[in-house]
Design a protein around this motif. Structure first.
Motif, mmCIF file in Angstrom:
data_model
loop_
_atom_site.group_PDB
_atom_site.id
_atom_site.type_symbol
_atom_site.label_atom_id
_atom_site.label_comp_id
_atom_site.label_asym_id
_atom_site.label_seq_id
_atom_site.Cartn_x
_atom_site.Cartn_y
_atom_site.Cartn_z
ATOM 1 N N THR A 111 0.785 -1.229 0.000
ATOM 2 C CA THR A 111 0.000 0.000 0.000
ATOM 3 C C THR A 111 0.823 1.289 0.000
ATOM 4 O O THR A 111 0.486 2.238 -0.706
ATOM 5 C CB THR A 111 -0.967 0.002 1.200
ATOM 6 O OG1 THR A 111 -1.749 -1.196 1.147
ATOM 7 C CG2 THR A 111 -1.892 1.196 1.179
ATOM 8 N N HIS A 168 -0.176 3.419 7.226
ATOM 9 C CA HIS A 168 0.584 4.666 7.340
ATOM 10 C C HIS A 168 1.123 4.871 8.754
ATOM 11 O O HIS A 168 0.643 5.715 9.503
ATOM 12 C CB HIS A 168 -0.287 5.854 6.914
ATOM 13 C CG HIS A 168 -0.747 5.763 5.497
ATOM 14 N ND1 HIS A 168 0.109 5.932 4.420
ATOM 15 C CD2 HIS A 168 -1.948 5.480 4.956
ATOM 16 C CE1 HIS A 168 -0.565 5.768 3.295
ATOM 17 N NE2 HIS A 168 -1.818 5.488 3.582
ATOM 18 N N HIS A 220 -6.159 3.277 9.231
ATOM 19 C CA HIS A 220 -5.338 3.371 8.024
ATOM 20 C C HIS A 220 -4.159 4.329 8.191
ATOM 21 O O HIS A 220 -3.093 4.103 7.632
ATOM 22 C CB HIS A 220 -6.223 3.810 6.857
ATOM 23 C CG HIS A 220 -5.554 3.806 5.536
ATOM 24 N ND1 HIS A 220 -5.125 2.648 4.921
ATOM 25 C CD2 HIS A 220 -5.219 4.819 4.691
ATOM 26 C CE1 HIS A 220 -4.550 2.953 3.756
ATOM 27 N NE2 HIS A 220 -4.594 4.257 3.601
ATOM 28 N N HIS A 289 -6.961 9.626 5.246
ATOM 29 C CA HIS A 289 -5.622 10.169 5.493
ATOM 30 C C HIS A 289 -5.728 11.505 6.203
ATOM 31 O O HIS A 289 -6.603 12.308 5.880
ATOM 32 C CB HIS A 289 -4.874 10.352 4.161
ATOM 33 C CG HIS A 289 -4.803 9.086 3.363
ATOM 34 N ND1 HIS A 289 -5.537 8.868 2.231
ATOM 35 C CD2 HIS A 289 -4.097 7.939 3.576
ATOM 36 C CE1 HIS A 289 -5.290 7.663 1.758
ATOM 37 N NE2 HIS A 289 -4.425 7.070 2.553
ATOM 38 N N HIS A 522 0.227 4.405 -2.975
ATOM 39 C CA HIS A 522 0.914 5.595 -2.466
ATOM 40 C C HIS A 522 2.348 5.701 -2.976
ATOM 41 O O HIS A 522 2.976 4.696 -3.321
ATOM 42 C CB HIS A 522 0.940 5.559 -0.943
ATOM 43 C CG HIS A 522 -0.392 5.795 -0.334
ATOM 44 N ND1 HIS A 522 -0.941 7.047 -0.200
ATOM 45 C CD2 HIS A 522 -1.302 4.941 0.178
ATOM 46 C CE1 HIS A 522 -2.124 6.953 0.370
ATOM 47 N NE2 HIS A 522 -2.377 5.694 0.608
HETATM 48 FE FE LIG Z 1 -3.509 5.247 2.282
#
Ligand SMILES: [Fe+2]
Length: 573
Positions: A111, A168, A220, A289, A522
């Motif tokens: 990811t 993340h 996330h 995000h 990403h």
């Molecule tokens: Fe993401």
């Protein structure tokens, strides 16, 4: 134009990109790294393929590219999971809910790239972060031993531990730590957050259960200020037990999400394993995000990229109709269901003493569909004084929205008016502190699927006393926005002046023979690295439970020992 067929049909490969427009900036350097799931015909959903890392060099003639060409190098990461799959694909079962195997649930690490100084990690929401060599892109080790991560989120296999985590994690520049999370099921079918801290050496991580901090979607993103960690329930990917039992999908994403703030130094002062109580707050709509300002003297200030009606739990399936009532194009089957509303951007300030949050800025217009990817200056200096935030909006894509999703959101009264036809992608720059739209660039060819932008600082690493990731004038305005464009006419990389994206690309790289890449996720920027950083890393063989190996049949056990031996040799060699 429909979304490119190459999003699901493109091939990951090495390319020597060539300049096809403009002039390449001489002060643009370093590497753009991109995570991507490898398309896999056995896996029914494009987000579940084995993770690849793509590296695009910003300096021509490096990494094996001839003079004047720019090396794009890609490699499916040779994790223990991938090595086992390659040797024994028959031991793996793919379904629309992911891949499982006799060894356990594979860590796809597909990811996001996460640079940490000269080190590089690959992440995803359902596994430990994975370190790879930034030069060879080979697997180096997973982060933290399973003895420290503790019980699996779901005890599916004995060999490959299964942890829900975060795509993340963040690197704490003051404390030289990686912060991430583990999710653990609760009695009410939500999952409790455990914060994990790793100092970059060895196999030990510290882990604290966060009291009453639960998520039902995923965790996330993590963000941070100098003193606080910020966690939230993403809420955009919810498990539907009815669907897993073979019924239709009926679960919808949430309208808002809880936010948890954790005082870092108090947490670190607690012994690992001690329950910790956060500050509680909330935000709406749901958010994939979010990015806090490092300085928290005036409260915890966070920019949220909202995912209004972006329900990633819906997959585009054969037999679906799209938003125009047409049968889905075969090439979109297996892609995710794209946004069903314009996406908002907001800034909030939280009082960490009480958890009270106030929205201070907001941006949402008819054209802001599919805000999924963005770019900012990740240098320590840039985090302290952010100036511009660059967002790629992919536009309203009716051919990649399933009627099954529209129907249940319409029935619930949550669906607003939708554009009569598809809208183009837009790269937009927003000023921090107010979200004024500074400049934007529109891709009028809707066959251009803009992907993850990256901010590359100007003259990185040349200022005395500054970090290697910082440019001349940190914050996000002084440097370049590098934007990959996926198209059935060939993959491109477009470079913009970060202060003036509205002027259009300064330079464009193209695949030499019109080659197409599949969907990518990403991206990040990192400096050029000359050699692998030496560090003590986890050896896969060291965490194999002999009893678990003995429980496998002989053929599986032999393959496992072979892979463990290969990795041990690489680890010690
Ligand atoms: Fe993401």
């Amino acid at each position: 134009m429909p979304i490119p067929t190459s999003l699901t049909g493109g091939i990951l490969r090495d390319l020597d990109l060539q300049l096809i427009g403009g002039a390449w900036p001489a002060d643009l350097r370093g590497e753009m790294v991109i995570s991507a799931p490898e398309p896999n015909a056995d896996v029914g959903y494009c987000l579940f393929g084995f993770g690849a890392m793509i590296r695009i060099s910003m300096r021509p003639g490096t990494h094996g590219a001839p003079a004047g060409r720019f090396a794009l190098r890609s490699k499916v990461i040779d994790t223990p999971s991938k090595r086992l799959y390659d040797k024994m694909p028959g031991a793996f079962n793919a379904s629309t809910f992911g891949m499982n195997s006799a060894f356990g649930f594979p860590n796809q690490a597909n990811t996001a790239p996460l640079p940490w100084g000269d080190r590089l990690f690959a992440t995803w929401d359902v596994g430990r972060p994975v370190e790879i060599d930034p030069i060879t892109l080979e697997f180096l080790g997973e982060v933290g031993g399973r003895d420290c991560w503790g019980d699996q989120t779901i005890p599916i296999g004995d060999v490959l531990p299964f942890y829900f985590s975060s795509a993340h994690p963040v690197i704490d520049p003051d404390r030289e730590l990686m912060w991430t999370v583990k999710l653990f099921p609760t009695a009410d079918f939500s999952m409790q957050l455990h914060v994990i801290a790793w100092d970059g050496e060895g196999t030990e991580v510290r882990r604290w259960p966060i009291s009453d901090a639960t998520v039902v979607g995923s965790s996330h993103t993590l963000s941070q200020t100098r003193d606080w960690l910020i966690l939230a329930d993403s809420g955009n990917f919810k498990t539907d037990m009815g669907e897993m039992s073979g019924g239709p999908r009926t679960v919808m994403i949430d309208e808002g999400a809880p936010v948890y703030m954790i005082r870092k130094d108090q947490l670190l002062a607690s012994p690992s394993g001690t329950p910790f109580t956060p500050r509680f707050s909330a935000v709406a709509p749901t958010t994939g995000h979010f990015y806090a300002k490092w300085n928290d003297d005036d409260g915890v200030q966070v920019l949220f990229e909202h995912m209004d009606l972006m329900d990633l739990g819906f997959q585009l399936r054969a037999g679906d109709l799209d938003a125009n009532g047409r049968p889905l194009a075969p090439a979109t089957v297996g892609f995710y269901n794209m946004a069903m509303a314009p996406n908002s951007l907001s800034e909030w300030t939280f009082d960490p003493a009480t958890g009270a949050g106030t929205r201070t800025a907001h941006f949402r217009e008819d054209w802001t569909f599919n805000l999924e990817l963005s770019a900012m200056d990740w240098s320590t200096e840039g985090l302290a004084h952010p100036t511009l935030h660059h967002v790629a909006y992919q536009g309203w894509r009716p051919d990649a929205v399933t009627n099954r999703a529209l129907d249940i959101y319409r029935a619930a009264g949550r669906l607003g008016p939708l554009p009569s036809e598809e809208t183009p992608g837009v790269l937009a720059s927003f000023r921090r502190d107010g979200l004024e739209l500074a400049e934007s660039w529109t891709y009028h060819d809707t066959g251009d699927h803009i992907s993850s932008p990256t901010f590359a600082p100007r003259n990185p690493g040349t200022r005395p006393g500054a970090s290697r990731h910082a440019g001349d004038d940190p914050g996000g305005h002084d440097g370049y926005v590098v934007l990959p464009v996926l198209s059935d006419n060939g993959f491109r990389v477009e470079v913009f002046d970060a202060a003036h994206v509205g002027r259009g690309p300064l330079a464009v790289l193209g695949a030499p023979d019109g080659e197409c890449l599949p969907a990518i996720l990403h991206s990040a920027w990192m400096p050029e690295v000359e050699r692998r950083v030496e560090a003590e890393r986890l050896d896969f063989a060291s965490e194999l439970d002999p009893d678990a190996v003995d429980r496998l049949d002989d053929q599986l056990a032999d393959v496992l020992r072979l892979v463990a031996g290969e990795l041990h040799d690489a680890h010690t060699g």
